[in-house]
Design a protein around this motif. Sequence first.
Motif, short mmCIF file in Angstrom:
data_model
loop_
_atom_site.label_atom_id
_atom_site.label_comp_id
_atom_site.label_asym_id
_atom_site.label_seq_id
_atom_site.Cartn_x
_atom_site.Cartn_y
_atom_site.Cartn_z
N PHE A 227 0.99 -1.26 -0.09
CA PHE A 227 0.09 -0.10 0.05
C PHE A 227 0.79 1.37 0.00
O PHE A 227 2.19 1.28 0.30
CB PHE A 227 -1.01 -0.04 1.17
N THR A 228 0.31 2.32 -0.37
CA THR A 228 0.88 3.56 -0.41
C THR A 228 0.00 4.50 0.38
O THR A 228 -0.66 4.14 1.27
CB THR A 228 0.84 4.40 -1.83
N LYS A 229 0.14 5.92 0.32
CA LYS A 229 -0.44 6.57 1.22
C LYS A 229 -2.25 6.58 0.88
O LYS A 229 -2.99 6.69 1.88
CB LYS A 229 -0.24 8.10 0.79
N ASP A 230 -2.50 6.30 -0.28
CA ASP A 230 -3.89 6.18 -0.61
C ASP A 230 -4.35 5.19 -1.45
O ASP A 230 -5.49 4.67 -1.84
CB ASP A 230 -4.58 7.40 -1.09
N SER A 231 -3.47 4.09 -1.83
CA SER A 231 -3.68 2.71 -2.81
C SER A 231 -3.44 1.71 -2.07
O SER A 231 -2.48 1.46 -1.55
CB SER A 231 -3.02 3.29 -4.12
N LEU A 232 -4.22 0.68 -2.19
CA LEU A 232 -3.85 -0.76 -1.66
C LEU A 232 -3.91 -1.80 -2.89
O LEU A 232 -4.71 -1.65 -3.66
CB LEU A 232 -4.92 -0.95 -0.70
N THR A 233 -2.72 -2.78 -2.81
CA THR A 233 -2.78 -3.80 -4.00
C THR A 233 -2.75 -5.04 -3.30
O THR A 233 -2.01 -5.14 -2.51
CB THR A 233 -1.79 -3.45 -4.77
N LEU A 234 -3.51 -5.83 -3.66
CA LEU A 234 -3.58 -7.26 -3.20
C LEU A 234 -3.08 -8.15 -4.39
O LEU A 234 -3.82 -8.34 -5.35
CB LEU A 234 -4.90 -7.69 -2.60
N LYS A 235 -1.96 -9.03 -4.10
CA LYS A 235 -1.46 -9.71 -5.33
C LYS A 235 -1.53 -11.39 -5.01
O LYS A 235 -1.15 -11.42 -3.75
CB LYS A 235 -0.09 -9.74 -5.66
N SER A 236 -2.25 -12.06 -5.89
CA SER A 236 -2.26 -13.56 -5.25
C SER A 236 -1.61 -14.33 -6.39
O SER A 236 -1.06 -13.88 -7.59
CB SER A 236 -3.75 -13.98 -5.27
N SER A 237 -1.39 -15.55 -5.85
CA SER A 237 -0.49 -16.71 -6.62
C SER A 237 -1.29 -17.63 -7.24
O SER A 237 -2.34 -18.26 -6.17
CB SER A 237 0.76 -17.02 -6.09
N ASP A 238 -1.46 -18.23 -8.55
CA ASP A 238 -2.10 -19.22 -8.86
C ASP A 238 -1.29 -20.56 -8.55
O ASP A 238 -0.25 -20.58 -8.12
CB ASP A 238 -2.50 -19.24 -10.30
N SER A 239 -1.84 -21.44 -9.20
CA SER A 239 -1.12 -23.04 -9.02
C SER A 239 0.11 -23.14 -9.48
O SER A 239 0.93 -23.85 -9.26
CB SER A 239 -2.05 -24.01 -9.67
N LEU A 240 0.42 -22.38 -10.42
CA LEU A 240 1.69 -22.22 -11.20
C LEU A 240 2.76 -21.02 -10.75
O LEU A 240 3.86 -20.97 -11.35
CB LEU A 240 1.48 -21.87 -12.71
#
Length: 273
Positions: A227-240
Amino acid sequence: MNWQKIHLFLHTLCRYSLATIIIMYAFAKILKTQFVSEPSVYDMPIGSLDGFRLTWYYYGYCYWYGLVIAITQIASALLLFFRKTTRIGIILFLTFMINILLTDFAYEIRAKEVAITLTLMALFVLFSDYKALLKYFIQEPPLFQNSDRPKWINKISIVKFIYIPAVFITFFVVFTNLKDEYLKEDKFYGTWENLKTKERFHFESMSSFQINKLGESKNIANGEYSFTKDSLTLKSSDSLNKTKNYLKGKYRLSHSSLTIATQNGDLNFTRIR
């Protein structure tokens, strides 16, 4: 009034009472009438368990662990029945009795009065023989005297007054740094529930996240967030093990509420813990 005889009778009464009662608890463990959880407990989320259910489930998870405790209790009881072995018996008894007492208070187990009574009786038996204990543990010379050790060891033995503080300071600093590095809690840390879907977002240590629904152990998604001051990012991983953005948006955060503005609309959350 003959205080020696009164002491004798009380000492004997306490020894036999402690031994008898602890045998009862030992057989309760052996025959599985203690540390038994009701079937409904196994489907409860761990966060909903009170101290009693949590403790009973933990100790009852492994039968042989409870069996070891029971055998230890029986051994201490047998030692307490005989005057010659009372000293070792009462020390063995107190090793688990004090732990039981602390557990009862820490996890709100409904047996505090019994634990307090047994602990006080055990301490009475222990300190009735304080002269022998003091002599053995304090007054008796250590196993190796200065004359038994090489002279160079005696000369550098003062180093321990530097070594001991250094051990405390080193581990304190090391684990403080490890906590700051890997277990630091940022402003998102905790569990947030989506007010619409009831999905739970768990923001955890090392910037990791998990998403599931209440009562379900299988994850809907998991990965890392930033996250930054006003932005949030969620990153996920797949089976590969390919990483992709699971969720990204602007956020508004307070202590008990979280709103994430995405391309598909706002997601509103409330803090659970």
